[in-house]
Enzyme design. Structure first.
Site, PDB file in Angstrom:
ATOM      1  N   ASP A  40       0.807  -1.227   0.000  1.00  0.00           N
ATOM      2  CA  ASP A  40       0.000   0.000   0.000  1.00  0.00           C
ATOM      3  C   ASP A  40       0.834   1.269   0.000  1.00  0.00           C
ATOM      4  OD1 ASP A  40      -2.314  -1.619   0.201  1.00  0.00           O
ATOM      5  OD2 ASP A  40      -1.888  -1.854   2.329  1.00  0.00           O
ATOM      6  N   LYS A  56       2.064   1.922  -5.077  1.00  0.00           N
ATOM      7  CA  LYS A  56       2.632   1.314  -6.289  1.00  0.00           C
ATOM      8  C   LYS A  56       1.733   1.541  -7.491  1.00  0.00           C
ATOM      9  CE  LYS A  56       2.859  -2.749  -4.391  1.00  0.00           C
ATOM     10  NZ  LYS A  56       2.627  -2.397  -2.996  1.00  0.00           N
ATOM     11  N   GLY A  57       0.404   1.462  -7.264  1.00  0.00           N
ATOM     12  CA  GLY A  57      -0.541   1.637  -8.368  1.00  0.00           C
ATOM     13  C   GLY A  57      -0.306   2.963  -9.073  1.00  0.00           C
ATOM     14  N   ASN A  85      -5.297 -10.594  -3.558  1.00  0.00           N
ATOM     15  CA  ASN A  85      -5.074  -9.946  -2.250  1.00  0.00           C
ATOM     16  C   ASN A  85      -4.587  -8.508  -2.419  1.00  0.00           C
ATOM     17  OD1 ASN A  85      -2.632 -10.893  -3.300  1.00  0.00           O
ATOM     18  ND2 ASN A  85      -1.790 -11.519  -1.344  1.00  0.00           N
ATOM     19  N   GLY A 135      -4.257  -4.629  -3.809  1.00  0.00           N
ATOM     20  CA  GLY A 135      -5.216  -3.578  -4.137  1.00  0.00           C
ATOM     21  C   GLY A 135      -4.441  -2.378  -4.634  1.00  0.00           C
ATOM     22  N   HIS A 136      -4.496  -2.119  -5.924  1.00  0.00           N
ATOM     23  CA  HIS A 136      -3.725  -1.021  -6.501  1.00  0.00           C
ATOM     24  C   HIS A 136      -4.687   0.057  -7.013  1.00  0.00           C
ATOM     25  CE1 HIS A 136      -0.075  -3.893  -7.261  1.00  0.00           C
ATOM     26  NE2 HIS A 136      -0.334  -3.685  -5.998  1.00  0.00           N
ATOM     27  N   GLN A 189       2.207  -6.270  -2.911  1.00  0.00           N
ATOM     28  CA  GLN A 189       2.560  -6.223  -1.482  1.00  0.00           C
ATOM     29  C   GLN A 189       3.878  -5.440  -1.292  1.00  0.00           C
ATOM     30  OE1 GLN A 189       1.469  -9.572  -2.708  1.00  0.00           O
ATOM     31  NE2 GLN A 189      -0.527  -8.767  -2.240  1.00  0.00           N
ATOM     32  N   SER A 215       5.723  11.844  -4.765  1.00  0.00           N
ATOM     33  CA  SER A 215       4.304  12.015  -5.059  1.00  0.00           C
ATOM     34  C   SER A 215       3.701  12.947  -4.016  1.00  0.00           C
ATOM     35  CB  SER A 215       3.610  10.651  -5.051  1.00  0.00           C
ATOM     36  OG  SER A 215       2.219  10.827  -5.075  1.00  0.00           O
TER      37      SER A 215
END
Ligand code: IMP
Ligand code: MG
Length: 409
Positions: free
Chosen positions: A12, A15-16, A37, A39-40, A198, A391
Site C-alpha cells: 500500500d 505502487k498503483g 489480495n 489492491g492497486h 505487497q 508524489s
C-alpha cells in the site's frame, strides 16, 4: 529497457500510482506475484480505478499486460475485474496475457484460508482471497496450473465442484494464455515494467515471518515470477510512503501509540485515506521506519526510491522518523528477524520541523519547501538511495520526477 517497481514497506505504498505514472512509456506491464489480495489504486483525470489482479497498465488503451508465472489467479475474481473495467470503458480484449505456468485459486481455497487463520494461535489477518492456500498447494506439488486445466489433463482429477467451476472459464482463459516467459524474451528490446505486489516486509523470506503474504514481493521475484533471468533487470524502484502503514497483524515497531503520539494515527489515516482497497480494513499507521527502509534498499538493490504521500504531512508542526530501535537497553541498527525484538523494541525517533504548507501543486524538487527537502535528503542519506520520484497527491500530475527512469545510466 525494463523497470521493476516494488513496495519497500508493508504494501500500500502507492505502487498503483507510480506504476501508472511510469507505464505511460512502457509497452508491456507485467505482474509477477500475488493475486487478488493486492489492491492497486490508479487515479486518472476523472476516474478512480481499484485493481487487484490485473496489472495497472491496463488503464492505457495501448499497453499489453501480463499475468506472470508467479501469480495465483482466481478466475472468478479476474473476470469480475475485467467486466468492471469494461463497464468503465477500458477495452481489455487482446491486451491481457496469462502465463500458462501461473497457478489457479480454486473456490474452496478461500474458505480454507479463512478457517486456517481463525484456528491459528497467531492469526495473520489474511485478506481471505485464498492466496496462502494456493501457494501452499503449489509448494507441496498439489497445485493446479493454468496449462493443466486448459489441456484438460487435470480436470478429471478434481472434485465435481472444482472441475465445473474451472470448466466455465476454460474457453475465455484459453484465448489469453501463452508462454509469457518466451513472449517477454522476444520483446526484451521494448519497454517492460514489472509491477510488484505487497511489499518487502510482507515477503515470506525477507519480511516479518509468519506475518507475511505468500508470494514474493522482492525485486528478485520479478525475475523468478516472470521467467526472465535476473541479469535482464535494468532498474529497481522501491516505493515508500513518507510514513508507514500495515494491514493485518504482525510486528510494527514504529506504530503510533496513543500514550506517545495522541491522535496522530487517526489524523494520518483520514488525511492519507488509509483503508484497505481489498478488504476495507483501517490500516495501522506509524512513523517512517528508516531501519526497515534501509534493509529493503539493501536486500533488493533498490536504485531509486519513489516517496509517496508526502503531502499527508503538510499540516504537521513536526514529524518524526525512526533511525534505530532500542531493545533491552541496547541499540539495534539492523532490521531484526526476531519477532520478540520487533515486538518489544522501541523506536529511536528523530524530529524534523514540519513545512506547514500545502505541497500538492509543487512540480519540481526546488519548489518544495526547504523543510520538506530536508526530510527527503535525510532519507536519501540514511538509506544510501536517491529519492528520484516524489508524489504529492493522488493525481497523475502531482508527481515530481527528479531523474528520468527509462534511461540506462
Ligand atoms: P494474504 O496475502 O491474504 O494471505 O495476507 C497475508 C498478510 O499480508 C495480511 O496481513 C494481509 O493484510 C497482508 N497483505 C496481503 N496483501 C496485501 C496488500 O496488497 N497490501 C497490504 N497488505 C497486504
Ligand atoms: Mg494496496
Amino acid at each position: 529497457m525494463n523497470l521493476v517497481v516494488i513496495g519497500a514497506q508493508w504494501g500500500d505504498e502507492g505502487k498503483g500510482k507510480i506504476v501508472d505514472y511510469l507505464a505511460r512509456e512502457a509497452d508491456i506491464v507485467v505482474r509477477y506475484s500475488g493475486g487478488a489480495n493486492a489492491g492497486h489504486t490508479v487515479v486518472t483525470d476523472d476516474t478512480t480505478y481499484k485493481l487487484h489482479l490485473v496489472p495497472s497498465g491496463i488503464i492505457y488503451p495501448d499497453k499489453i499486460v501480463v499475468l506472470g508465472i508467479g501469480m495465483v489467479i482466481d478466475p472468478e475474481a479476474l473476470f469480475n475485474e475485467l467486466n468492471m473495467l469494461e463497464k468503465m470503458d477500458v477495452r481489455w480484449k487482446g491486451r491481457v496475457l496469462i502465463s500458462d505456468r501461473a497457478h489457479i485459486t480454486l473456490p474452496q481455497y478461500k474458505k480454507i484460508d479463512m478457517e486456517m487463520d481463525a484456528k491459528r494461535k497467531r492469526p495473520i489477518g489474511t485478506t481471505g482471497r485464498g492466496i496462502g492456500v494456493t501457494y501452499a498447494m503449489k509448494a507441496q506439488r498439489d497445485g493446479v496450473r493454468v496449462v493443466d486445466v486448459l489441456d484438460r489433463s487435470l480436470l478429471k482429477e478434481l472434485n465435481h465442484e472444482d472441475s465445473s467451476f474451472i470448466s466455465g472459464y476454460i474457453d475465455r482463459i484459453s484465448e489469453m494464455t501463452i508462454d509469457t516467459s518466451s513472449y517477454l524474451f522476444k520483446n526484451m528490446q521494448k519497454n517492460i515494467l514489472f509491477e510488484g505486489a505487497q511489499g518487502v516486509l510482507l515477503d515470506p523470506d525477507l519480511g516479518t515471518y509468519p506475518y507475511v503474504s505468500s508470494g514474493y514481493s522482492s525485486a528478485a521475484g520479478a525475475s523468478q515470477g516472470s521467467g526472465i533471468g535476473p541479469k535482464s533487470i535494468d532498474r529497481i524502484i522501491g516505493v515508500c510512503k513518507a510514513y508507514s502503514t500495515r494491514v493485518g497483524n504482525g510486528p510494527f515497531p514504529t506504530e503510533f501509540k496513543k500514550e506517545r503520539d495522541g491522535q496522530l494515527e487517526e489524523k494520518i489515516r483520514e488525511k492519507g485515506r488509509e483503508y484497505g482497497v481489498t478488504t476495507g480494513r483501517p490500516r495501522r499507521c506509524g512513523y517512517l521506519d528508516m531501519v526497515a527502509l534501509r534493509y529493503a534498499c539493501r536486500t533488493n538493490c533498490i536504485d531509486s526510491l519513489a516517496l509517496t504521500h508526502l503531502d499527508v504531512y503538510d499540516e504537521m508542526d513536526e514529524l518524526k522518523a525512526c533511525v534505530a530501535y532500542e531493545y533491552q537497553g541496547k541499540k539495534v541498527e539492523e532490521f531484526p528477524a526476531s519477532l520478540e525484538v520487533l515486538n518489544k523494541a522501541t523506536p529511536v525517533l528523530i524530529t524534523f520541523k514540519g513545512w506547514k504548507t500545502a505541497i500538492g501543486s509543487c512540480r519540481s524538487f526546488d519548489e518544495l519547501p526547504r523543510k520538506a527537502r530536508k526530510y527527503i535528503e535525510f532519507i536519501e542519506e540514511f538509506t544510501g538511495t536517491p529519492v528520484d520520484i516524489i508524489s504529492v497527491g493522488y493525481e497523475r500530475k502531482q508527481t515530481i520526477l527528479r531523474r528520468e527512469m527509462w534511461i540506462k545510466y
